[in-house]
Design an enzyme around this catalytic site. Structure first.
Site, mmCIF file in Angstrom:
data_model
loop_
_atom_site.group_PDB
_atom_site.id
_atom_site.type_symbol
_atom_site.label_atom_id
_atom_site.label_comp_id
_atom_site.label_asym_id
_atom_site.label_seq_id
_atom_site.Cartn_x
_atom_site.Cartn_y
_atom_site.Cartn_z
ATOM 1 N N ASP A 1 0.875 -1.160 0.000
ATOM 2 C CA ASP A 1 0.000 0.000 0.000
ATOM 3 C C ASP A 1 0.920 1.219 0.000
ATOM 4 O O ASP A 1 2.141 1.090 0.181
ATOM 5 C CB ASP A 1 -0.898 -0.031 1.243
ATOM 6 C CG ASP A 1 -1.819 1.171 1.338
ATOM 7 O OD1 ASP A 1 -2.333 1.611 0.294
ATOM 8 O OD2 ASP A 1 -2.017 1.681 2.454
ATOM 9 N N LEU A 2 0.368 2.406 -0.176
ATOM 10 C CA LEU A 2 1.196 3.612 -0.234
ATOM 11 C C LEU A 2 1.117 4.434 1.049
ATOM 12 O O LEU A 2 2.063 4.482 1.837
ATOM 13 C CB LEU A 2 0.780 4.474 -1.427
ATOM 14 C CG LEU A 2 1.494 5.824 -1.589
ATOM 15 C CD1 LEU A 2 2.999 5.633 -1.771
ATOM 16 C CD2 LEU A 2 0.902 6.603 -2.764
ATOM 17 N N ASP A 3 -0.013 5.083 1.262
ATOM 18 C CA ASP A 3 -0.151 5.997 2.395
ATOM 19 C C ASP A 3 -0.228 5.225 3.706
ATOM 20 O O ASP A 3 -1.049 4.326 3.871
ATOM 21 C CB ASP A 3 -1.397 6.862 2.210
ATOM 22 C CG ASP A 3 -1.284 7.746 0.974
ATOM 23 O OD1 ASP A 3 -0.447 8.663 0.983
ATOM 24 O OD2 ASP A 3 -2.012 7.495 -0.005
ATOM 25 N N ASP B 1 -1.757 -0.786 6.301
ATOM 26 C CA ASP B 1 -1.919 -0.104 7.587
ATOM 27 C C ASP B 1 -3.379 0.065 7.959
ATOM 28 O O ASP B 1 -3.681 0.573 9.037
ATOM 29 C CB ASP B 1 -1.264 1.277 7.543
ATOM 30 C CG ASP B 1 -1.998 2.221 6.591
ATOM 31 O OD1 ASP B 1 -2.265 1.809 5.437
ATOM 32 O OD2 ASP B 1 -2.307 3.353 6.992
ATOM 33 N N THR C 1 -2.642 0.853 -4.546
ATOM 34 C CA THR C 1 -3.117 1.966 -3.733
ATOM 35 C C THR C 1 -4.438 2.534 -4.226
ATOM 36 O O THR C 1 -4.761 2.455 -5.417
ATOM 37 C CB THR C 1 -2.066 3.099 -3.709
ATOM 38 O OG1 THR C 1 -2.569 4.224 -2.976
ATOM 39 C CG2 THR C 1 -1.708 3.547 -5.118
ATOM 40 N N SER C 2 -5.184 3.128 -3.298
ATOM 41 C CA SER C 2 -6.423 3.822 -3.641
ATOM 42 C C SER C 2 -6.154 5.239 -4.131
ATOM 43 O O SER C 2 -7.084 5.939 -4.546
ATOM 44 C CB SER C 2 -7.348 3.880 -2.415
ATOM 45 O OG SER C 2 -7.657 2.588 -1.945
ATOM 46 N N LYS D 1 -10.916 -1.061 -2.039
ATOM 47 C CA LYS D 1 -10.729 -1.940 -0.893
ATOM 48 C C LYS D 1 -11.958 -1.826 0.019
ATOM 49 O O LYS D 1 -12.503 -0.738 0.150
ATOM 50 C CB LYS D 1 -9.467 -1.529 -0.122
ATOM 51 C CG LYS D 1 -8.195 -1.565 -0.968
ATOM 52 C CD LYS D 1 -7.021 -0.942 -0.219
ATOM 53 C CE LYS D 1 -5.786 -0.877 -1.100
ATOM 54 N NZ LYS D 1 -4.643 -0.217 -0.419
#
Length: 224
Positions: free
Chosen positions: A17-19, A176, A118-119, A151
Site C-alpha cells: 500500500d502507499l499511504d 496499515d 493503492t487507492s 478496498k
C-alpha cells in the site's frame, strides 16, 4: 514455486500500500478531509477520519454527504480533493515510514519483486513517491484508475500480483488499514499489518499474518 521455498522468508513478492505504509501522510489526508468537510458545514469525528484510510474518496463522500450524491458532484468534489492533496504533498514536509528505504534495499538485494497497490490517484502516487526519492523503485503500480472496486475488494492486489506474474498466494500484502488488510486477505495473500495508522488491537482483530510497528521491527528478514 511455493512461497518461501529455499528462502528464509515465506513469500515470493511484496505488494505495498502507499499511504501509511511507504509515506507517512495520515495527518495530511486528515487535514484535507477536515478542511473540505468544514467548508461544507460538516465537522468529521476522529472515527470518521480514521475510516477514510484505505477507502476510495468517492465512498467517503457518499458516507458523509449521502448516498444520493450526484455523480457529477462526486466527480467535482474528487477533483477538488485531489488538487488539495497534491498541493499538500508538494508543499508540506513529508517523511517515509521508518525503515522502508532499508527494506526496499533488502528486497532488491534478495531479488524479491514488488508492486504498489493503492487507492490514490496515479498523479498523487507519483508525487508522493517522488518526494521520497522512490519513484524509480516502483515501476509496477496499480492505482485508483486501474480498478473499478475499492478496498476491501481484492481487485487492486489481484491486479498488482498479476502485473508481477506471481500468484497472490505467494505474495505478502503490506497494509496499515482495516480495509486494506481485508483486501489482501480476500486476494489470498499473506498480510503484514503496520500499526502506523490504526491501533494494534484493531489491526490484530483482522488476523494479519504478521503485525509490526513499522519496517524496523519486522518479524522476518530478507537479508542473507
Amino acid at each position: 514455486m511455493q512461497p518461501g521455498t529455499s528462502r528464509p522468508y515465506p513469500f515470493d513478492a511484496v505488494l505495498f500500500d502507499l499511504d501509511g505504509v511507504i509515506i507517512d501522510t495520515t495527518a495530511l489526508y486528515y487535514r484535507v478531509w477536515e478542511t473540505f468537510a468544514r467548508a461544507r458545514g460538516r465537522v468529521p469525528t476522529p472515527a470518521e477520519l480514521l475510516a477514510t484510510n484505505g477507502r476510495r474518496g468517492s465512498e467517503t463522500l457518499q458516507a458523509w454527504f449521502g448516498p444520493g450524491l450526484a455523480e457529477s458532484d462526486i466527480a467535482a468534489h474528487m477533483h477538488e480533493l485531489d488538487a488539495m492533496v497534491r498541493h499538500q504533498l508538494a508543499t508540506e514536509p513529508v517523511s517515509a515510514v521508518p525503515g522502508v528505504h532499508r527494506f526496499l534495499e533488502e528486497l532488491r538485494r534478495a531479488g524479491v519483486p514488488w508492486a504498489l497497490g493503492t487507492s490514490a490517484t496515479a498523479a498523487n502516487a507519483e508525487l508522493a513517491l517522488s518526494r521520497l526519492g522512490l519513484s524509480e523503485l516502483f515501476p509496477v503500480r496499480v492505482t485508483a484508475a486501474e480498478v473499478t472496486r475499492g478496498k476491501p475488494d481484492p481487485e487492486v492486489y489481484l491486479k498488482a500480483a498479476a502485473a508481477l506474474g506471481v500468484a497472490p498466494s505467494a505474495c505478502v500484502v503490506i497494509e496499515d488499514s482495516v480495509l486494506g488488510l481485508r483486501a489482501g486477505r480476500a486476494a489470498g495473500a499473506r498480510c503484514l499489518a503496520l500499526s502506523t495508522t490504526f491501533p494494534r488491537d484493531v489491526l490484530s482483530n483482522e488476523d494479519p499474518t504478521w503485525l509490526a510497528e513499522d519496517f524496523r521491527s519486522l518479524p522476518f528478514s530478507v537479508s542473507p
